[in-house]
Design an enzyme around this catalytic site. Structure first.
Site, mmCIF file in Angstrom:
data_model
loop_
_atom_site.group_PDB
_atom_site.id
_atom_site.type_symbol
_atom_site.label_atom_id
_atom_site.label_comp_id
_atom_site.label_asym_id
_atom_site.label_seq_id
_atom_site.Cartn_x
_atom_site.Cartn_y
_atom_site.Cartn_z
ATOM 1 N N SER A 129 0.820 -1.236 0.000
ATOM 2 C CA SER A 129 0.000 0.000 0.000
ATOM 3 C C SER A 129 0.844 1.273 0.000
ATOM 4 O O SER A 129 0.431 2.287 0.551
ATOM 5 C CB SER A 129 -0.970 0.024 1.188
ATOM 6 O OG SER A 129 -1.837 -1.082 1.123
ATOM 7 N N ARG A 130 2.039 1.198 -0.591
ATOM 8 C CA ARG A 130 2.925 2.381 -0.706
ATOM 9 C C ARG A 130 3.419 2.910 0.651
ATOM 10 O O ARG A 130 3.866 4.049 0.746
ATOM 11 C CB ARG A 130 2.232 3.538 -1.460
ATOM 12 C CG ARG A 130 1.722 3.160 -2.854
ATOM 13 C CD ARG A 130 2.881 2.981 -3.832
ATOM 14 N NE ARG A 130 2.429 2.890 -5.203
ATOM 15 C CZ ARG A 130 2.378 1.739 -5.908
ATOM 16 N NH1 ARG A 130 2.742 0.593 -5.357
ATOM 17 N NH2 ARG A 130 1.995 1.772 -7.163
ATOM 18 N N LEU A 131 3.323 2.075 1.718
ATOM 19 C CA LEU A 131 3.843 2.502 3.021
ATOM 20 C C LEU A 131 5.289 1.989 3.143
ATOM 21 O O LEU A 131 5.603 1.091 3.919
ATOM 22 C CB LEU A 131 2.954 1.960 4.139
ATOM 23 C CG LEU A 131 3.017 2.719 5.461
ATOM 24 C CD1 LEU A 131 2.583 4.178 5.306
ATOM 25 C CD2 LEU A 131 2.130 2.029 6.507
#
Ligand SMILES: Cc1cc2nc3c(=O)[nH]c(=O)nc-3n(C[C@H](O)[C@H](O)[C@H](O)COP(=O)(O)O)c2cc1C
Length: 230
Positions: free
Chosen positions: A204-206
């Site tokens: 999730s792009r974290l």
């Protein structure tokens, strides 16, 4: 200049390339496992990139600043890394060479996309010594040495044929002389980092971003480690 959609290049053709949302997630990078020295961490990741099949794992995108402040980038190959920094070889009269002579700072980026990783190294640049450049020159295949001698890198030339004529003339000379000396203008630069960022893609792009930094001009060690928001 208009930015209207060109009917010759309809948007849907780009859909696949531009609108994917690949999730990165298999691995993580945390403070407990990263090496305390960025060179050690870099060696680990470079070895993994190699072992895990990254094509040309030592290819890095080198960003420089021309004398007039214009940035430029291109790929070069890392040919040595140790506590002194990251070494690469090129024509010092090329665009990048001239940029580095007038603005001796640079950044290199290792784009290890298939591993969901990138490393970005920033610092000051110095010339590699003549002895070391000679030693590396001697390891290059003969054809590469001839090409580097024939080509005034980044200068315009009227045709491919002209370049090939220069190569043919040099091949004859080399056959007579039995060797080809390193041109004065060809040699190494070494990037001595003050900042090294390790980026690991997460779900999730974290993403994980760990940055080592030290004072500009600092000698060995003295690294501070920080986590940056993704
Ligand atoms: C995979 C790859 C590796 C390259 N390695 C080098 C290199 O080690 N040294 C070099 O001078 N150019 C290398 N090049 C060519 C440069 O990207 C660039 O075209 C050339 O150095 C001229 O750049 P400049 O005009 O900005 O100085 C490589 C290109 C690619 C795609």
């Amino acid at each position: 200049m208009s930015d209207a959609i060109d009917p010759e290049r309809p948007e849907p053709r780009l859909e696949h390339a531009l609108h994917r949302h690949t999730d990165y997630g298999a691995e993580e990078l945390d403070e407990a496992h990263v090496a305390s020295d960025p060179f050690v961490q870099f060696d680990r990741w470079l070895a993994e990139a190699d072992a895990r099949g990254v094509y040309e794992p030592n290819a890095m995108v080198l960003g420089t600043i021309d004398a007039d402040g214009t940035p430029s980038s291109r790929t070069v190959l890392l040919r040595g890394v140790d506590d002194r920094g990251f070494a690469f070889y090129t024509d010092r009269e090329s665009r990048k060479g001239r940029a580095l002579e007038s603005n001796p700072v640079a950044t290199v980026l290792f784009p290890w996309y298939t591993l969901h990783r990138q490393v970005i190294v920033t610092g000051e640049v110095r010339r590699v010594g003549d002895g070391e450049s000679d030693a590396y020159w001697a390891t290059r295949p003969l054809g590469s040495r001839i090409s580097a001698t024939a080509s005034r890198q980044s200068q315009p030339i009227a045709s491919r044929a002209e370049l090939e004529e220069r190569v043919a003339a040099l091949e004859e000379e080399v056959a007579g002389a039995g060797e080809i000396r390193r041109p004065e203008r060809w040699g190494g630069f070494r990037l001595r980092p003050w900042r090294v960022e390790f980026w690991q893609g997460r779900t999730s792009r974290l993403h994980d971003r760990l940055v080592f930094s030290r004072e500009r001009g600092a000698d060995a060690g003295g690294w501070r480690l920080e986590r940056l928001q993704p």
